[in-house]
Scaffold this active site. Structure first.
Site, short mmCIF file in Angstrom:
data_model
loop_
_atom_site.label_atom_id
_atom_site.label_comp_id
_atom_site.label_asym_id
_atom_site.label_seq_id
_atom_site.Cartn_x
_atom_site.Cartn_y
_atom_site.Cartn_z
N GLY A 1 -19.80 -8.46 29.13
CA GLY A 1 -21.29 -8.04 27.27
C GLY A 1 -22.41 -8.74 27.23
N ASN B 1 -24.54 -6.95 26.65
CA ASN B 1 -24.98 -5.84 25.63
C ASN B 1 -24.74 -6.29 24.26
OD1 ASN B 1 -26.85 -3.53 26.83
ND2 ASN B 1 -24.62 -3.17 28.02
N ARG C 1 1.31 4.30 24.09
CA ARG C 1 -0.52 5.07 23.71
C ARG C 1 -0.91 4.48 23.03
NH1 ARG C 1 -5.55 3.89 26.46
NH2 ARG C 1 -7.20 4.11 24.70
N MET D 1 -14.74 0.16 26.74
CA MET D 1 -14.19 1.42 27.99
C MET D 1 -12.91 2.11 27.67
SD MET D 1 -16.46 0.92 30.46
CE MET D 1 -17.74 0.04 30.82
N HIS E 1 -24.55 4.07 26.82
CA HIS E 1 -24.33 4.82 28.14
C HIS E 1 -25.64 4.82 28.83
CE1 HIS E 1 -22.19 7.35 31.01
NE2 HIS E 1 -22.84 8.04 31.38
N ASP F 1 -18.76 10.94 19.01
CA ASP F 1 -18.11 12.44 18.01
C ASP F 1 -16.79 12.19 19.36
OD1 ASP F 1 -18.56 13.81 20.22
OD2 ASP F 1 -20.06 15.04 19.59
N ASP G 1 -19.44 11.13 25.23
CA ASP G 1 -20.44 11.24 25.73
C ASP G 1 -21.79 12.65 24.77
OD1 ASP G 1 -19.92 9.10 26.54
OD2 ASP G 1 -20.43 9.57 28.58
C1 GAR Z 1 -23.38 -1.58 30.21
O1 GAR Z 1 -24.02 -0.94 31.58
C2 GAR Z 1 -22.94 0.18 29.90
O2 GAR Z 1 -24.06 1.12 29.80
C3 GAR Z 1 -22.12 0.90 30.10
O3 GAR Z 1 -20.88 -0.68 31.13
C4 GAR Z 1 -21.90 -1.59 31.29
C5 GAR Z 1 -21.40 -2.62 30.31
O4 GAR Z 1 -21.99 -4.14 30.27
N1 GAR Z 1 -21.05 1.35 29.70
C6 GAR Z 1 -20.09 2.54 29.74
O5 GAR Z 1 -20.23 2.86 31.29
C7 GAR Z 1 -19.65 3.35 28.59
N2 GAR Z 1 -19.55 4.41 28.91
P1 GAR Z 1 -21.65 -5.16 29.32
O6 GAR Z 1 -20.26 -5.34 29.48
O7 GAR Z 1 -22.48 -6.44 30.31
O8 GAR Z 1 -22.68 -4.76 28.69
#
Ligand code: GAR
Length: 212
Positions: free
Chosen positions: A12, A14, A66, A91, A110, A147, A151
């Site tokens: 988390g 981000n 699912r 994810m 991404h 979409d 990606d």
């Molecule tokens: C981040 O690097 C994000 O860009 C990536 O996972 C990480 C999560 O970090 N996302 C992907 O790869 C999605 N395809 P975080 O939980 O510390 O934000």
């Protein structure tokens, strides 16, 4: 005030960047209303709880199929009443119905410059492993609308980051986060909250924005 629902799966950082940007005024007119994780152990849930933000876990392991998981995941999202859904290290392959329901109202960060190192299987540290294996000199991050593909949605912002001699996937991941992800994800949210982002077919137009 734009209501944000943030979907997470892990640490988390981000999400933290978004919360910090709201605190410092780099994101205006938006608030995080709910954080939803598919992973009960996600530290992102603790980050939300420590700020009294409702933190919900919908784990696939609690459901017999699912389909049952997807229904519950979508129900949690709907209940949070989002204006914008932010995938911040999420994810989960989103239920198709959710993508249709929230067309151009879901964004994802991404950790590469799309269309490089993206698509099915490219997530988290693996993206950086592949970038290093390929020997690219420049990588970065992308914020895009979600979409029905993986990606493939319209690109909002991108930022390049240099690869350095001796980088490991972990070191490169951290640099991409610090120099790109934690900047462009909050910036994109602020631009959307200001009503400056418009999807035009496969492309995005941003009012009065200069790149570089
Ligand atoms: C981040 O690097 C994000 O860009 C990536 O996972 C990480 C999560 O970090 N996302 C992907 O790869 C999605 N395809 P975080 O939980 O510390 O934000």
């Amino acid at each position: 005030m734009l209501r944000l629902t943030v979907l997470v799966s892990g640490g988390g950082t981000n999400l933290q960047a978004i919360l910090d940007a709201i605190d410092s005024g780099r994101i205006r007119d938006a608030q995080v209303c709910t954080v939803i994780s598919n992973n009960p152990g996600a530290y992102a849930l603790e980050r939300a709880k420590s700020r009294n933000i409702p933190a919900v876990c919908v784990s696939p392991r609690s459901f017999p199929s699912r389909k049952a998981f997807e229904d519950a995941y979508l129900a949690a999202v709907r209940e949070s009443g989002p204006d914008l859904i932010v995938l911040a290290g999420c994810m989960v392959v989103l239920p198709e119905q959710m993508v249709r329901l929230y067309e151009n109202r879901i964004i994802n960060i991404h950790p590469a410059l799309i269309p490089s190192f993206c698509g099915t299987g490219y997530h988290g540290l693996h993206v950086h492993e592949e970038a290093l294996k390929r020997g690219v000199r420049v990588t970065g991050a992308t914020v895009h609308f979600v979409d029905s593909g993986t990606d493939t949605g319209p690109i909002i912002l991108q930022k390049a980051v240099c690869v350095q001699e001796g980088d490991t996937p972990e070191i490169l991941q951290r640099r991409v986060m610090e120099q790109a992800e934690w900047l462009i994800l909050p910036e994109a949210i602020d631009l959307i909250a200001a009503g400056r982002v418009h999807v035009e077919g496969r492309k995005v137009h941003i009012d009065d924005y200069s790149f570089g």
